[in-house]
Design a protein around this motif. Sequence first.
Motif, PDB file in Angstrom:
ATOM      1  N   ILE A 303       0.826  -1.211   0.000  1.00  0.00           N
ATOM      2  CA  ILE A 303       0.000   0.000   0.000  1.00  0.00           C
ATOM      3  C   ILE A 303       0.861   1.261   0.000  1.00  0.00           C
ATOM      4  O   ILE A 303       0.363   2.360   0.241  1.00  0.00           O
ATOM      5  N   GLU A 335      -7.456   8.496   7.220  1.00  0.00           N
ATOM      6  CA  GLU A 335      -7.779   8.021   5.873  1.00  0.00           C
ATOM      7  C   GLU A 335      -7.819   6.495   5.832  1.00  0.00           C
ATOM      8  O   GLU A 335      -8.684   5.901   5.188  1.00  0.00           O
ATOM      9  N   LEU A 336      -6.901   5.876   6.554  1.00  0.00           N
ATOM     10  CA  LEU A 336      -6.857   4.417   6.613  1.00  0.00           C
ATOM     11  C   LEU A 336      -8.146   3.864   7.215  1.00  0.00           C
ATOM     12  O   LEU A 336      -8.716   2.879   6.727  1.00  0.00           O
ATOM     13  N   GLN A 339     -11.309   4.958   4.689  1.00  0.00           N
ATOM     14  CA  GLN A 339     -11.335   4.414   3.339  1.00  0.00           C
ATOM     15  C   GLN A 339     -11.026   2.921   3.265  1.00  0.00           C
ATOM     16  O   GLN A 339     -11.380   2.268   2.289  1.00  0.00           O
ATOM     17  N   ALA A 340     -10.384   2.393   4.295  1.00  0.00           N
ATOM     18  CA  ALA A 340     -10.043   0.969   4.255  1.00  0.00           C
ATOM     19  C   ALA A 340     -10.631   0.181   5.419  1.00  0.00           C
ATOM     20  O   ALA A 340     -10.681  -1.046   5.372  1.00  0.00           O
ATOM     21  N   LYS A 385      -9.327  -5.665   3.015  1.00  0.00           N
ATOM     22  CA  LYS A 385      -9.808  -4.300   3.116  1.00  0.00           C
ATOM     23  C   LYS A 385      -8.825  -3.307   2.502  1.00  0.00           C
ATOM     24  O   LYS A 385      -9.214  -2.337   1.836  1.00  0.00           O
ATOM     25  N   LEU A 386      -7.545  -3.545   2.710  1.00  0.00           N
ATOM     26  CA  LEU A 386      -6.540  -2.619   2.207  1.00  0.00           C
ATOM     27  C   LEU A 386      -6.420  -2.654   0.690  1.00  0.00           C
ATOM     28  O   LEU A 386      -5.839  -1.740   0.090  1.00  0.00           O
ATOM     29  N   PHE A 389      -7.716   0.449  -0.600  1.00  0.00           N
ATOM     30  CA  PHE A 389      -7.077   1.682  -0.148  1.00  0.00           C
ATOM     31  C   PHE A 389      -6.431   2.393  -1.340  1.00  0.00           C
ATOM     32  O   PHE A 389      -5.823   1.745  -2.197  1.00  0.00           O
TER      33      PHE A 389
END
Length: 400
Positions: A303, A335-336, A339-340, A385-386, A389
């Motif tokens: 990431i 943000e992590l 958004q993730a 999930k990532l 991202f």
Amino acid sequence: MEKMLSKVAKTFTPSPIQELSYLAQKRNAINLAEGFPDFPAPDYIKDAAVSAIKSDFNQYRHVQGICDHVARIMKDMHGLDVNPDTDIGICCGQTEAFAAALFAVIDPGDEVVLFDPSYETYEGCIRMAGGIPVFVPLDPPYWTLDPDKFEKAFTGRTKAVILNSPHNPTGKVFTKDELETIAGVCRSRDCLAITDEVYEHFTYDNVKHISLASLPGMLERTIITSSLSKTFSVTGWRIGWAIASAPLASAVRNVHIRVTDCAPAPFQEAALTALRSPPEYFKSLRREYEDKRNYIVELLTRIGLQIQFKPQGSFFLFAELPENSQLSDVEFVKELIEQAGVVAVPGCGFFHPSFSSEREKNHQNRYVRFAFCKSNATLAAAAEKLAAFPHADATRLNLC
């Protein structure tokens, strides 16, 4: 009512982590922030705790057998001759052992040297004891100790040094040369050392944890603190210990008795079972965590996070933000989460800018700490999930 608070209490303010925790709960984010295993403790240890409760070990208690086993482990691991009758105090986790050690030796105005970044509890305990924390920056990206910076931190008021190795948050294991530097200054300045060695069984790539107390002249001037928590996945049981020469250990026990009286009785009984675990348990633990370490290094690299230093120990990874990122560590973690759906800890909470040069301050909002003491299922879910991202290469995030 704020005027009723002590001066020390007024310095303890909420951190950005609390705001982020609220955000994470709203988002039902996967927790890679907090340093506790999310998988069960070994059955034989849990069975021992249940048996102790059923056997009515419910009152004030000191289980001498824990000291006997801890002394044997210190002899086997580090060659240290520790008297289990006089040199060990059982406390409510490493955190209380550490606090009791500081309260036992620090007077108001004493200076205590510790490293930056560092776990936040250390500074708070020093201030509650009336001491003055003095931070020595470790140099990124490998978090090396500069001997000149270290020695210059000492004054005529320096009473003790704090050492955490393996290290939280960076995953650094202090080298033999670095430990020799620390020991040499302690001996020449006639200072104590208080160590946090809770991650002593978590080292990787054949790196060996060396206890500072094992160096010449250091056993009599070191208070070692550790616990059952991390090694046996029982962070809520609160069984820890302090190891020191008899006069120091006696002082720590006296403080402990006046603060909490005794550690939880049934879990002390279960600690006997845990500490009797065969050598293969610790070897397996190290192998499993090394695999988790490798997994999360690969995952976070995908990431865009920069990982120049692969953790040598503990179960944390201190990753640097992408080179082109304009976000701070707090903004990146927000943000992590949003958004993730994954939460980590901003690195700024481990740094102490007032003790740093302008050059050193430049990197203090560039790091994020991730905990990999999680089940394989949790880590796989985080990877999934990532993949969504913005910084991720989704085609390369299938790490299973």
